[in-house]
Design a protein around this motif. Structure first.
Motif, PDB file in Angstrom:
ATOM      1  N   TRP A   1       9.428   9.843  -3.489  1.00  0.00           N
ATOM      2  CA  TRP A   1       9.406   9.037  -2.267  1.00  0.00           C
ATOM      3  C   TRP A   1       7.946   8.725  -1.977  1.00  0.00           C
ATOM      4  O   TRP A   1       7.086   9.608  -2.124  1.00  0.00           O
ATOM      5  CB  TRP A   1       9.936   9.840  -1.079  1.00  0.00           C
ATOM      6  N   HIS A   2       7.668   7.504  -1.561  1.00  0.00           N
ATOM      7  CA  HIS A   2       6.316   7.180  -1.107  1.00  0.00           C
ATOM      8  C   HIS A   2       6.394   6.627   0.307  1.00  0.00           C
ATOM      9  O   HIS A   2       7.368   5.959   0.669  1.00  0.00           O
ATOM     10  CB  HIS A   2       5.691   6.076  -1.959  1.00  0.00           C
ATOM     11  N   LEU A   3       5.336   6.849   1.084  1.00  0.00           N
ATOM     12  CA  LEU A   3       5.179   6.084   2.317  1.00  0.00           C
ATOM     13  C   LEU A   3       4.574   4.754   1.912  1.00  0.00           C
ATOM     14  O   LEU A   3       3.576   4.720   1.175  1.00  0.00           O
ATOM     15  CB  LEU A   3       4.216   6.791   3.265  1.00  0.00           C
ATOM     16  N   ALA A   4       5.160   3.660   2.400  1.00  0.00           N
ATOM     17  CA  ALA A   4       4.723   2.333   1.969  1.00  0.00           C
ATOM     18  C   ALA A   4       4.475   1.421   3.166  1.00  0.00           C
ATOM     19  O   ALA A   4       5.142   1.529   4.196  1.00  0.00           O
ATOM     20  CB  ALA A   4       5.799   1.722   1.079  1.00  0.00           C
ATOM     21  N   THR A   5       3.492   0.541   3.024  1.00  0.00           N
ATOM     22  CA  THR A   5       3.268  -0.534   4.002  1.00  0.00           C
ATOM     23  C   THR A   5       3.090  -1.835   3.232  1.00  0.00           C
ATOM     24  O   THR A   5       2.320  -1.871   2.267  1.00  0.00           O
ATOM     25  CB  THR A   5       1.998  -0.257   4.854  1.00  0.00           C
TER      26      THR A   5
ATOM     27  N   VAL B   1       0.845  -1.189   0.000  1.00  0.00           N
ATOM     28  CA  VAL B   1       0.000   0.000   0.000  1.00  0.00           C
ATOM     29  C   VAL B   1       0.885   1.245   0.000  1.00  0.00           C
ATOM     30  O   VAL B   1       1.807   1.353   0.804  1.00  0.00           O
ATOM     31  CB  VAL B   1      -0.911   0.028   1.255  1.00  0.00           C
ATOM     32  N   LEU B   2       0.585   2.174  -0.896  1.00  0.00           N
ATOM     33  CA  LEU B   2       1.314   3.438  -0.954  1.00  0.00           C
ATOM     34  C   LEU B   2       0.334   4.582  -0.753  1.00  0.00           C
ATOM     35  O   LEU B   2      -0.778   4.539  -1.260  1.00  0.00           O
ATOM     36  CB  LEU B   2       1.973   3.620  -2.317  1.00  0.00           C
ATOM     37  N   ALA B   3       0.737   5.581  -0.036  1.00  0.00           N
ATOM     38  CA  ALA B   3      -0.003   6.846   0.050  1.00  0.00           C
ATOM     39  C   ALA B   3       0.889   7.770   0.831  1.00  0.00           C
ATOM     40  O   ALA B   3       1.417   7.373   1.886  1.00  0.00           O
ATOM     41  CB  ALA B   3      -1.350   6.668   0.744  1.00  0.00           C
TER      42      ALA B   3
ATOM     43  N   LEU C   1      -3.449 -11.989   8.839  1.00  0.00           N
ATOM     44  CA  LEU C   1      -3.055 -10.763   8.127  1.00  0.00           C
ATOM     45  C   LEU C   1      -2.061  -9.977   8.986  1.00  0.00           C
ATOM     46  O   LEU C   1      -2.316  -9.712  10.152  1.00  0.00           O
ATOM     47  CB  LEU C   1      -4.305  -9.918   7.852  1.00  0.00           C
ATOM     48  N   ARG C   2      -0.901  -9.656   8.410  1.00  0.00           N
ATOM     49  CA  ARG C   2       0.078  -8.863   9.146  1.00  0.00           C
ATOM     50  C   ARG C   2       0.592  -7.735   8.251  1.00  0.00           C
ATOM     51  O   ARG C   2       0.611  -7.874   7.024  1.00  0.00           O
ATOM     52  CB  ARG C   2       1.227  -9.735   9.658  1.00  0.00           C
ATOM     53  N   THR C   3       0.979  -6.644   8.895  1.00  0.00           N
ATOM     54  CA  THR C   3       1.492  -5.511   8.120  1.00  0.00           C
ATOM     55  C   THR C   3       2.869  -5.147   8.664  1.00  0.00           C
ATOM     56  O   THR C   3       3.185  -5.465   9.814  1.00  0.00           O
ATOM     57  CB  THR C   3       0.599  -4.261   8.259  1.00  0.00           C
TER      58      THR C   3
ATOM     59  N   GLN D   1       1.000  10.765   7.280  1.00  0.00           N
ATOM     60  CA  GLN D   1       0.781   9.515   8.032  1.00  0.00           C
ATOM     61  C   GLN D   1      -0.705   9.206   8.144  1.00  0.00           C
ATOM     62  O   GLN D   1      -1.117   8.050   8.041  1.00  0.00           O
ATOM     63  CB  GLN D   1       1.387   9.633   9.447  1.00  0.00           C
ATOM     64  N   HIS D   2      -1.487  10.256   8.309  1.00  0.00           N
ATOM     65  CA  HIS D   2      -2.934  10.133   8.427  1.00  0.00           C
ATOM     66  C   HIS D   2      -3.510   9.597   7.117  1.00  0.00           C
ATOM     67  O   HIS D   2      -4.282   8.633   7.095  1.00  0.00           O
ATOM     68  CB  HIS D   2      -3.463  11.544   8.718  1.00  0.00           C
ATOM     69  N   GLU D   3      -3.076  10.215   6.008  1.00  0.00           N
ATOM     70  CA  GLU D   3      -3.525   9.809   4.676  1.00  0.00           C
ATOM     71  C   GLU D   3      -3.126   8.353   4.401  1.00  0.00           C
ATOM     72  O   GLU D   3      -3.890   7.564   3.845  1.00  0.00           O
ATOM     73  CB  GLU D   3      -2.876  10.748   3.647  1.00  0.00           C
ATOM     74  N   HIS D   4      -1.914   8.014   4.839  1.00  0.00           N
ATOM     75  CA  HIS D   4      -1.422   6.649   4.627  1.00  0.00           C
ATOM     76  C   HIS D   4      -2.268   5.645   5.411  1.00  0.00           C
ATOM     77  O   HIS D   4      -2.618   4.572   4.896  1.00  0.00           O
ATOM     78  CB  HIS D   4       0.044   6.555   5.056  1.00  0.00           C
ATOM     79  N   ALA D   5      -2.591   6.029   6.634  1.00  0.00           N
ATOM     80  CA  ALA D   5      -3.376   5.129   7.489  1.00  0.00           C
ATOM     81  C   ALA D   5      -4.726   4.802   6.848  1.00  0.00           C
ATOM     82  O   ALA D   5      -5.198   3.658   6.915  1.00  0.00           O
ATOM     83  CB  ALA D   5      -3.577   5.758   8.865  1.00  0.00           C
ATOM     84  N   PHE D   6      -5.351   5.796   6.187  1.00  0.00           N
ATOM     85  CA  PHE D   6      -6.622   5.543   5.473  1.00  0.00           C
ATOM     86  C   PHE D   6      -6.439   4.449   4.430  1.00  0.00           C
ATOM     87  O   PHE D   6      -7.268   3.562   4.277  1.00  0.00           O
ATOM     88  CB  PHE D   6      -7.059   6.791   4.682  1.00  0.00           C
ATOM     89  N   ALA D   7      -5.337   4.570   3.684  1.00  0.00           N
ATOM     90  CA  ALA D   7      -5.108   3.635   2.575  1.00  0.00           C
ATOM     91  C   ALA D   7      -4.867   2.223   3.110  1.00  0.00           C
ATOM     92  O   ALA D   7      -5.413   1.245   2.578  1.00  0.00           O
ATOM     93  CB  ALA D   7      -3.934   4.111   1.728  1.00  0.00           C
ATOM     94  N   VAL D   8      -4.070   2.112   4.187  1.00  0.00           N
ATOM     95  CA  VAL D   8      -3.795   0.780   4.756  1.00  0.00           C
ATOM     96  C   VAL D   8      -5.090   0.183   5.294  1.00  0.00           C
ATOM     97  O   VAL D   8      -5.404  -0.987   5.051  1.00  0.00           O
ATOM     98  CB  VAL D   8      -2.730   0.867   5.874  1.00  0.00           C
ATOM     99  N   GLN D   9      -5.856   1.027   6.025  1.00  0.00           N
ATOM    100  CA  GLN D   9      -7.099   0.530   6.625  1.00  0.00           C
ATOM    101  C   GLN D   9      -8.058   0.015   5.554  1.00  0.00           C
ATOM    102  O   GLN D   9      -8.712  -1.012   5.733  1.00  0.00           O
ATOM    103  CB  GLN D   9      -7.749   1.652   7.455  1.00  0.00           C
TER     104      GLN D   9
END
Ligand SMILES: C=C(O[C@@H]1C=C(C(=O)O)C=C[C@H]1O)C(=O)O
Length: 428
Positions: free
Chosen positions: A306-310, A241-243, A291-293, A270-278
């Protein structure tokens, strides 16, 4: 909505190759079929079957059609690797209402490699004569004059950048009013590809520069995406997941490191990224176990951004095919927003164009339903050649997530960075 002719019964034969050939060189210069990343991937040559889908049921229709084909196929596969045996490559439109076709295409020949191993697969109707299981000669090189992109003209005749900025501002106002929390707004560039151009040129550039991305070419959709929607292999599932994005400053190491650190420490990102992961966790959970992240979002370094990635990993909990998983995940908050339905409806209102396959899915599926699918990002769609000149329209799309506090000019700059893989790969 979906029109599918009765499917022929297929036979697929896979045999190992002694040497791994250069995949992109084997592609049709005019209609390449490619899926590659580093020392892995495949090239399709010719087509035995094409299935088309559209509308809100395109993923379930495609999953059902493919299941029927796979069940009746005769597969003789002495290699047994991810991507050997019967394969279809596919691309799916973003919106339920899109006029763009979603397709699954079964190539006539598939040459593939996975690290040191290589193989060839021949696919035909069971009653057809088999083709020789030999790597074909690479097609002769053709000209490359490149594509000069400009802002895509709006159907209404207005200024497309002004329209994008107005859309971002309006999205911000709606977020302030509490209508939704996040929305992804995109814009488009267009250009013309001269007739008889060699599309292996931009594909080679993408594959050589974007080593952490999947470089793809399926039915005229060409690009290099960093975002894995789903990969499923023998019961194991993974996703990336990227955001959260910052442009790279490769010419200035200190500035580049600041951009990365700012991304890592920004509460908004970080907030925006959390939406995408969720959104991915919620959509995937019913289909998987364990399921693990990755603990914390990590910085993914690409040549342009650069992207924030999970990264996510899980075990497949039931017999879902990779297309069914794509259907369950699409559209993630990374390309639509939160809540999904409200964001998707607002995108249709605020973007003055049909996204087509951009931000949909592109990838492949095998006879067991395993496969790899990425979000169709950093890509361009080629249109039909002009009857007189042979030139083909090329439309590139890029967007970004808008949340409370997003700055329209900053967002515009982010789209410029996201267009770079395509504008540079298609340059002269
Ligand atoms: C929408 C795009 O990218 C997506 C949006 C991102 C963001 O808003 O930070 C980051 C990566 C992608 O998930 C695009 O490339 O067009």
């Amino acid at each position: 909505m979906t029109s599918t002719p009765p499917a022929p019964r297929l036979r697929a034969t896979t045999r190992p190759l002694e040497h791994a050939p250069d995949l992109i060189s084997l592609a049709d210069p005019n209609a390449p079929m490619i899926w590659t990343r580093g020392d892995r991937g495949c090239v399709g040559v010719g087509e035995v079957l094409r299935l088309s889908f559209s509308g809100p049921h395109r993923f379930t229709d495609a999953a059902a059609a493919w299941r029927r084909i796979a069940e009746t196929a005769i597969v003789d596969d002495s290699v047994r690797m991810p991507g050997s045996g019967l394969i279809a490559l596919g691309t799916f439109a973003f919106a339920d209402e899109s006029s763009a076709e979603s397709v699954l295409i079964v190539p006539r020949l598939l040459v593939a490699r996975h690290r040191g191993q290589a193989w060839i697969t021949e696919i035909a109707a069971v009653d057809a004569d088999p083709a020789p299981l030999a790597v074909p000669d690479p097609p002769a090189s053709r000209a490359w004059e490149g594509v000069r992109f400009g802002d895509r003209a709006l159907a209404t005749g207005g200024d497309s950048v002004a329209s994008y900025l107005a859309g971002v501002r309006e999205a911000g106002a709606r977020i302030e009013r509490g209508e939704f929390e996040k929305i992804v707004i995109a814009r488009q560039l267009e250009g013309a590809l001269p007739g008889a151009s060699d599309l292996r040129v931009p594909l080679t550039r993408l594959a050589e520069h974007y080593l952490d991305c999947w470089t793809f070419a399926v039915d005229g959709l060409i690009g290099a995406s960093p975002e894995t929607l789903i990969r499923s292999t023998s019961g194991a599932v993974s996703a990336r997941v990227l955001a959260g994005t910052r442009g790279r400053h490769s010419e200035d190491a200190a500035r580049d490191a600041r951009a990365r650190d700012e991304l890592l420490t920004s509460a908004k990102e970080q907030h925006e990224h959390a939406f995408a992961v969720q959104s991915v966790v919620t959509a995937l959970s019913p289909h998987v176990r364990d399921l693990r992240t990755s603990e914390e979002p990590f910085p993914l370094q690409l040549p342009n951004v650069w992207h924030l990635a999970t990264d996510l990993g899980a075990a497949l909990g039931e017999q879902s095919s990779s297309i069914e998983l794509v259907g369950a995940l699409h559209p993630t908050a990374a390309v639509a927003g939160t809540p999904t339905a409200t964001a998707v409806a607002a995108i249709a209102e605020l973007e003055p164009f049909d996204r087509g396959r951009y931000s949909g899915a592109v990838g492949w599926i095998d006879a067991d339903g395993d496969g790899e699918w990425v979000i169709a990002l950093r890509c361009a769609q080629l249109g039909a050649p002009d009857a007189q000149t042979g030139a083909r329209p090329v439309v590139a799309s890029a967007g970004g997530g808008i949340v409370a506090g997003s700055d329209p000019d900053h967002e515009l700059g982010e789209t410029v960075s996201k267009f770079r893989p395509i504008t540079e790969a298609f340059a002269r």
